[in-house]
Design a protein around this motif. Structure first.
Motif, mmCIF file in Angstrom:
data_model
loop_
_atom_site.group_PDB
_atom_site.id
_atom_site.type_symbol
_atom_site.label_atom_id
_atom_site.label_comp_id
_atom_site.label_asym_id
_atom_site.label_seq_id
_atom_site.Cartn_x
_atom_site.Cartn_y
_atom_site.Cartn_z
ATOM 1 N N GLY A 28 107.428 86.182 -30.248
ATOM 2 C CA GLY A 28 106.265 86.064 -30.329
ATOM 3 C C GLY A 28 104.743 85.021 -29.483
ATOM 4 O O GLY A 28 104.046 84.891 -30.130
ATOM 5 N N ASP A 29 105.689 84.400 -28.764
ATOM 6 C CA ASP A 29 104.621 84.018 -27.678
ATOM 7 C C ASP A 29 103.723 85.052 -26.596
ATOM 8 O O ASP A 29 104.151 86.005 -26.114
ATOM 9 C CB ASP A 29 105.493 83.624 -26.720
ATOM 10 N N PRO A 30 102.165 85.281 -27.291
ATOM 11 C CA PRO A 30 101.521 85.908 -26.069
ATOM 12 C C PRO A 30 101.500 86.236 -24.939
ATOM 13 O O PRO A 30 100.677 86.699 -24.285
ATOM 14 C CB PRO A 30 100.153 85.771 -26.651
ATOM 15 N N CYS A 31 101.854 84.794 -24.657
ATOM 16 C CA CYS A 31 102.104 84.520 -23.046
ATOM 17 C C CYS A 31 103.281 84.686 -22.345
ATOM 18 O O CYS A 31 103.518 84.213 -21.042
ATOM 19 C CB CYS A 31 101.844 83.467 -22.562
ATOM 20 N N THR A 32 104.063 86.004 -22.658
ATOM 21 C CA THR A 32 105.613 86.544 -21.915
ATOM 22 C C THR A 32 105.049 88.125 -22.636
ATOM 23 O O THR A 32 104.377 88.465 -23.407
ATOM 24 C CB THR A 32 106.651 85.423 -22.909
ATOM 25 N N ARG A 33 105.832 88.280 -21.375
ATOM 26 C CA ARG A 33 106.138 90.261 -20.955
ATOM 27 C C ARG A 33 107.049 89.617 -21.736
ATOM 28 O O ARG A 33 108.356 89.787 -20.747
ATOM 29 C CB ARG A 33 105.871 90.446 -19.972
ATOM 30 N N ASP A 34 107.931 91.060 -23.323
ATOM 31 C CA ASP A 34 108.995 91.257 -23.351
ATOM 32 C C ASP A 34 109.555 92.316 -23.158
ATOM 33 O O ASP A 34 108.942 93.833 -23.756
ATOM 34 C CB ASP A 34 108.994 90.889 -25.103
ATOM 35 N N VAL A 35 110.769 91.961 -22.256
ATOM 36 C CA VAL A 35 111.473 93.268 -21.958
ATOM 37 C C VAL A 35 112.653 93.074 -22.125
ATOM 38 O O VAL A 35 113.421 91.866 -21.842
ATOM 39 C CB VAL A 35 110.844 93.742 -20.685
ATOM 40 N N LEU A 36 113.385 94.274 -22.254
ATOM 41 C CA LEU A 36 115.080 94.401 -22.537
ATOM 42 C C LEU A 36 115.605 94.678 -21.324
ATOM 43 O O LEU A 36 114.875 96.178 -20.542
ATOM 44 C CB LEU A 36 115.129 95.545 -23.459
ATOM 45 N N VAL A 37 116.334 93.916 -20.352
ATOM 46 C CA VAL A 37 117.031 94.508 -19.250
ATOM 47 C C VAL A 37 117.959 94.188 -18.869
ATOM 48 O O VAL A 37 118.912 93.412 -19.417
ATOM 49 C CB VAL A 37 116.349 93.445 -18.147
ATOM 50 N N ALA A 38 118.967 95.505 -19.033
ATOM 51 C CA ALA A 38 121.008 95.599 -19.254
ATOM 52 C C ALA A 38 121.072 95.134 -20.330
ATOM 53 O O ALA A 38 121.936 94.162 -20.493
ATOM 54 C CB ALA A 38 121.383 94.673 -17.374
ATOM 55 N N LYS A 40 120.144 93.048 -22.314
ATOM 56 C CA LYS A 40 118.986 91.652 -22.423
ATOM 57 C C LYS A 40 117.825 91.335 -21.887
ATOM 58 O O LYS A 40 117.310 92.112 -21.515
ATOM 59 C CB LYS A 40 120.135 90.383 -21.784
ATOM 60 N N CYS A 41 117.342 90.964 -23.520
ATOM 61 C CA CYS A 41 115.514 90.335 -23.381
ATOM 62 C C CYS A 41 115.694 89.346 -22.256
ATOM 63 O O CYS A 41 116.374 88.237 -22.779
ATOM 64 C CB CYS A 41 115.272 89.893 -24.765
ATOM 65 N N GLN A 42 114.697 89.795 -21.675
ATOM 66 C CA GLN A 42 113.655 88.739 -20.671
ATOM 67 C C GLN A 42 112.660 88.737 -21.614
ATOM 68 O O GLN A 42 111.698 89.582 -21.372
ATOM 69 C CB GLN A 42 113.831 89.448 -19.538
ATOM 70 N N HIS A 43 112.189 87.153 -20.872
ATOM 71 C CA HIS A 43 110.833 86.986 -21.402
ATOM 72 C C HIS A 43 109.444 86.159 -20.517
ATOM 73 O O HIS A 43 110.467 85.532 -19.985
ATOM 74 C CB HIS A 43 110.946 86.341 -22.953
ATOM 75 N N GLN A 44 108.859 87.499 -19.143
ATOM 76 C CA GLN A 44 108.431 87.452 -18.779
ATOM 77 C C GLN A 44 107.079 86.209 -18.911
ATOM 78 O O GLN A 44 106.371 86.865 -19.458
ATOM 79 C CB GLN A 44 108.794 88.360 -17.637
ATOM 80 N N PRO A 45 106.566 84.932 -17.607
ATOM 81 C CA PRO A 45 105.189 85.532 -17.703
ATOM 82 C C PRO A 45 104.347 86.178 -18.011
ATOM 83 O O PRO A 45 104.364 86.865 -16.565
ATOM 84 C CB PRO A 45 104.976 84.074 -16.639
ATOM 85 N N LEU A 46 102.908 85.685 -19.178
ATOM 86 C CA LEU A 46 101.839 86.781 -18.501
ATOM 87 C C LEU A 46 100.789 86.321 -18.708
ATOM 88 O O LEU A 46 101.076 84.869 -20.262
ATOM 89 C CB LEU A 46 102.525 87.877 -19.636
ATOM 90 N N ASN A 153 100.334 100.235 -18.891
ATOM 91 C CA ASN A 153 101.362 98.982 -18.651
ATOM 92 C C ASN A 153 102.169 97.844 -19.210
ATOM 93 O O ASN A 153 102.660 96.500 -18.855
ATOM 94 C CB ASN A 153 100.380 97.341 -17.370
ATOM 95 N N GLY A 154 102.493 98.390 -20.733
ATOM 96 C CA GLY A 154 103.450 97.842 -21.427
ATOM 97 C C GLY A 154 102.812 96.074 -21.743
ATOM 98 O O GLY A 154 103.459 95.529 -22.729
ATOM 99 N N ILE A 155 101.780 96.317 -22.428
ATOM 100 C CA ILE A 155 101.268 95.177 -22.747
ATOM 101 C C ILE A 155 99.733 95.671 -23.687
ATOM 102 O O ILE A 155 99.225 96.446 -23.352
ATOM 103 C CB ILE A 155 100.276 94.483 -22.028
ATOM 104 N N VAL A 156 100.017 95.672 -25.085
ATOM 105 C CA VAL A 156 99.403 95.823 -25.712
ATOM 106 C C VAL A 156 98.367 95.150 -26.154
ATOM 107 O O VAL A 156 98.046 94.026 -25.914
ATOM 108 C CB VAL A 156 99.487 95.898 -27.387
ATOM 109 N N GLY A 157 97.047 95.959 -25.526
ATOM 110 C CA GLY A 157 95.217 95.144 -25.193
ATOM 111 C C GLY A 157 94.437 95.629 -26.464
ATOM 112 O O GLY A 157 94.401 96.302 -26.981
#
Length: 265
Positions: A28-38, A40-46, A153-157
């Motif tokens: 729910g944070d528009p300032c993170t990229r949410d990805v599934l790695v191994a 597990k969910c990761q929320h990278q700064p974006l 790029n995996g980001i809905v714009g």
């Protein structure tokens, strides 16, 4: 395609909540990229399409001159934020880019005003340096935001219905960042063709089936025998635009269809 579009319509970044697409990772944070790695969910700064991602981390006016900075400089900074605020609702990437240009122009004015204020001793050097650093930080964030205005790029714009960041059609998001459906200009599983329009009789019907070939003109004038109606000829010749699958499309479009019965005249 069944129920895929309905379930995938909730996509925010890369996981759509549909079994074929993997579990949902969105925080729910528009300032993170949410990805599934191994698994597990990761929320990278974006720097996402929200003014909070651009202006939120920056304190303005800076503490070095919060009480002495001329109001006009703060106003230009606020105006830049106002230009970015509606970007998430922009209908196209072009409109979004225009908003960033206007925001940059306001920041440019704030920079010039700060230099004049320093020259006239309205602010001291520490204040001017802090203001310049804050404006520079926001500029860098706007540049990062503009770089994210791209399909794939995996980001809905702006202008995108989805963006799963891959080059696969027919999953939950096609490569042109539209949801899989008839009429989105991508030939998905179960479709014979998809020319992206609602016109019948142009080689691809509006239900994404091929236009039946015209009946062979038995008994007609024999003078034009070398024309395109015989065996092996195209059933649709594109004299303008370009051939794409079974139909003709604008030359400015990118064709996503395999070769079909249309050809360039």
């Amino acid at each position: 395609m069944g129920v895929i579009p309905a379930l995938c319509g909730l996509v925010l970044v890369s996981s759509q909540g549909f079994a074929q697409c993997g579990p949902v990772c969105d925080d729910g944070d528009p300032c993170t990229r949410d990805v599934l790695v191994a698994g597990k969910c990761q929320h990278q700064p974006l720097v996402g399409f929200d003014s909070r991602c651009v202006f939120g981390p920056v304190t303005f006016p800076p503490a070095e001159c919060a009480a002495t900075l001329p109001l006009t400089i703060s106003q230009r900074f606020s105006e830049a934020a106002d230009r970015i605020a509606p970007i998430s609702a922009a209908r196209t990437r072009r409109a979004a880019r225009a908003m960033t240009v206007r925001a940059m122009a306001r920041l440019g004015k704030a920079t010039k005003m700060t230099a004049k204020a320093l020259t006239s001793a309205a602010v001291d050097q520490p204040c001017a340096d802090a203001v310049t650093a804050a404006i520079s930080e926001v500029r860098d964030r706007i540049i990062a935001l503009r770089a994210n205005l791209a399909c794939g790029n995996g980001i809905v714009g702006p202008g995108e219905e989805c963006d799963d960041g891959n080059a696969t059609n027919g999953d939950c998001c096609d490569t042109n960042c539209t949801l899989p459906r008839c009429g989105n200009h991508v030939r998905d599983p179960g479709e014979e063709c998809d020319d992206g329009n609602r016109t019948n009789g142009d080689g691809c019907e509006n239900n994404c089936t091929r236009t039946p070939p015209p009946p062979s003109g038995g008994g007609g004038g024999g003078g034009g025998g070398g024309g395109g109606g015989g065996g092996g000829g195209c059933c649709r010749v594109c004299t303008t635009g370009q051939a794409c699958g079974d139909s003709c499309i604008s030359a400015s479009y990118t064709c996503h269809q395999p070769p079909g019965c249309a050809c360039n005249g």
